[in-house]
Enzyme design. Structure first.
Site, PDB file in Angstrom:
ATOM      1  N   CYS A   1       8.348  42.843  42.841  1.00 27.55           N
ATOM      2  CA  CYS A   1       7.518  44.047  42.907  1.00 27.55           C
ATOM      3  C   CYS A   1       8.356  45.331  43.072  1.00 27.55           C
ATOM      4  O   CYS A   1       9.018  45.741  42.128  1.00 27.55           O
ATOM      5  CB  CYS A   1       6.489  43.858  44.005  1.00 27.55           C
ATOM      6  SG  CYS A   1       5.013  44.799  43.730  1.00 27.55           S
TER       7      CYS A   1
ATOM      8  N   HIS B   1       4.055  38.679  43.921  1.00 30.20           N
ATOM      9  CA  HIS B   1       4.621  38.332  45.243  1.00 30.20           C
ATOM     10  C   HIS B   1       4.604  36.827  45.491  1.00 30.20           C
ATOM     11  O   HIS B   1       3.693  36.330  46.172  1.00 30.20           O
ATOM     12  CB  HIS B   1       3.775  39.007  46.338  1.00 30.20           C
ATOM     13  CG  HIS B   1       3.999  40.472  46.453  1.00 30.20           C
ATOM     14  ND1 HIS B   1       4.934  41.033  47.287  1.00 30.20           N
ATOM     15  CD2 HIS B   1       3.401  41.497  45.825  1.00 30.20           C
ATOM     16  CE1 HIS B   1       4.908  42.342  47.176  1.00 30.20           C
ATOM     17  NE2 HIS B   1       3.982  42.657  46.289  1.00 30.20           N
TER      18      HIS B   1
ATOM     19  N   GLU C   1       6.189  35.222  47.527  1.00 32.02           N
ATOM     20  CA  GLU C   1       6.371  34.944  48.962  1.00 32.02           C
ATOM     21  C   GLU C   1       5.028  34.940  49.708  1.00 32.02           C
ATOM     22  O   GLU C   1       4.977  34.530  50.859  1.00 32.02           O
ATOM     23  CB  GLU C   1       7.357  35.950  49.574  1.00 32.02           C
ATOM     24  CG  GLU C   1       6.836  37.340  49.873  1.00 32.02           C
ATOM     25  CD  GLU C   1       6.669  38.227  48.643  1.00 32.02           C
ATOM     26  OE1 GLU C   1       6.817  37.742  47.501  1.00 32.02           O
ATOM     27  OE2 GLU C   1       6.342  39.422  48.828  1.00 32.02           O
TER      28      GLU C   1
HETATM   29  N1  GLN Z   1       3.675  50.260  44.414  1.00 33.39           N
HETATM   30  C1  GLN Z   1       4.960  49.918  44.952  1.00 33.39           C
HETATM   31  C2  GLN Z   1       6.045  50.797  44.373  1.00 33.39           C
HETATM   32  O1  GLN Z   1       5.819  51.479  43.442  1.00 33.39           O
HETATM   33  C3  GLN Z   1       5.278  48.469  44.701  1.00 33.39           C
HETATM   34  C4  GLN Z   1       4.244  47.602  45.341  1.00 33.39           C
HETATM   35  C5  GLN Z   1       4.742  46.344  45.948  1.00 33.39           C
HETATM   36  O2  GLN Z   1       5.945  46.114  46.124  1.00 33.39           O
HETATM   37  N2  GLN Z   1       3.803  45.525  46.344  1.00 33.39           N
HETATM   38  O3  GLN Z   1       7.127  50.792  44.869  1.00 33.39           O
END
Ligand code: GLN
Length: 190
Positions: A79, A169, A171
Site C-alpha cells: 500500500c 494489506h 498483513e
Molecule cells: N492512502 C495512503 C497513501 O496514499 C495509502 C493507504 C494505505 O497504506 N492503506 O499513502
C-alpha cells in the site's frame, strides 16, 4: 534470516506478527542507527506515504535505505510502501525511492469509500484474500516488471527484481502465503 520492518508509521506491527508466525526473525527500523544492524529483507508497511516519506528524511534514513534497495535488498512493500517505491505517480507531485519502474495512482479508489475486500489469484497463488484501504493501484509498468495480480483490470501486485509490491494489506488477513513468497525471495538472494 532477519527481516527489518520500517516502523515509523502505519501498520508495521501486523507484519511482525505474521513474520513471527512464519518463524522469521524480525527487527524494527525506527532510527538511523537501526540501519547499521545487518538484515536480509525489508518490509515497507501501509500507512500514509507522505508521513512516512517525511519521517524517513527527517530521521536521515532515506538515502541509506534507497541505496540498499537499489543494490538488491529484497523488499515487500504494501500500500503506502508501494507508493514509496514507485518511480512515478499520476496524481501526486511526490515520489520517494523511485526504485520500481511503475506509475502509481494514490487513493485510486477514492478517499472515504475506498476500502473493500476481495479474493483473487496472485501470481501462482490461488484465492488470496485482499483488503484494500484507501489503496493505490498501478496504472502502468515498464516491460520488465512482472504483473502478479489485477482487480477489475487494475494492477494491484507486481514483482521487479528484488521488489514485491502490492496495493492491498496481506498483513490484515490470516493467509500467510504472500509473506511466505517474500521469505522465499529473501532465501534465494542470500
Ligand atoms: N492512502 C495512503 C497513501 O496514499 C495509502 C493507504 C494505505 O497504506 N492503506 O499513502
Amino acid at each position: 534470516m532477519k527481516i527489518a520492518v520500517l516502523a515509523l508509521q502505519g501498520a508495521f506491527y501486523e507484519h511482525e506478527t505474521i513474520l513471527q508466525k512464519l518463524g522469521a526473525d524480525c527487527m524494527e527500523l525506527r532510527k538511523k542507527e537501526d540501519l547499521s544492524e545487518p538484515f536480509n529483507g525489508l518490509i515497507l508497511p501501509g500507512g500514509e506515504s507522505t508521513a512516512q516519506g517525511k519521517l524517513l528524511r527527517e530521521f536521515n534514513m532515506f538515502e541509506s535505505l534507497q541505496d540498499k534497495i537499489r543494490t538488491g535488498l529484497p523488499v515487500l512493500a504494501t500500500c503506502a510502501g508501494l507508493i514509496l517505491l514507485a518511480q512515478q505517480s499520476s496524481n501526486d507531485e511526490h515520489t520517494y525511492f523511485k526504485t520500481l519502474p511503475v506509475m502509481v495512482r494514490r487513493n485510486a479508489y477514492g478517499r472515504q469509500l475506498g476500502s473493500f475486500h476481495t479474493v483473487q489469484d496472485f501470481g501462482g497463488l490461488k484465492d488470496i484474500p485482499m483488503t484494500f484501504i484507501r489503496a493505490p493501484y498501478i496504472e502502468s509498468v515498464r516491460d520488465d516488471v512482472e504483473i502478479l495480480a489485477k482487480v477489475n483490470d487494475h494492477i494491484v501486485g507486481v514483482r521487479y527484481k528484488n521488489q514485491l509490491a502490492i496495493s492491498f494489506h496481506p498483513e490484515l488477513d490470516s493467509d500467510l502465503r504472500i509473506h511466505r513468497m517474500f521469505l522465499n525471495m529473501v532465501d534465494s538472494q542470500n
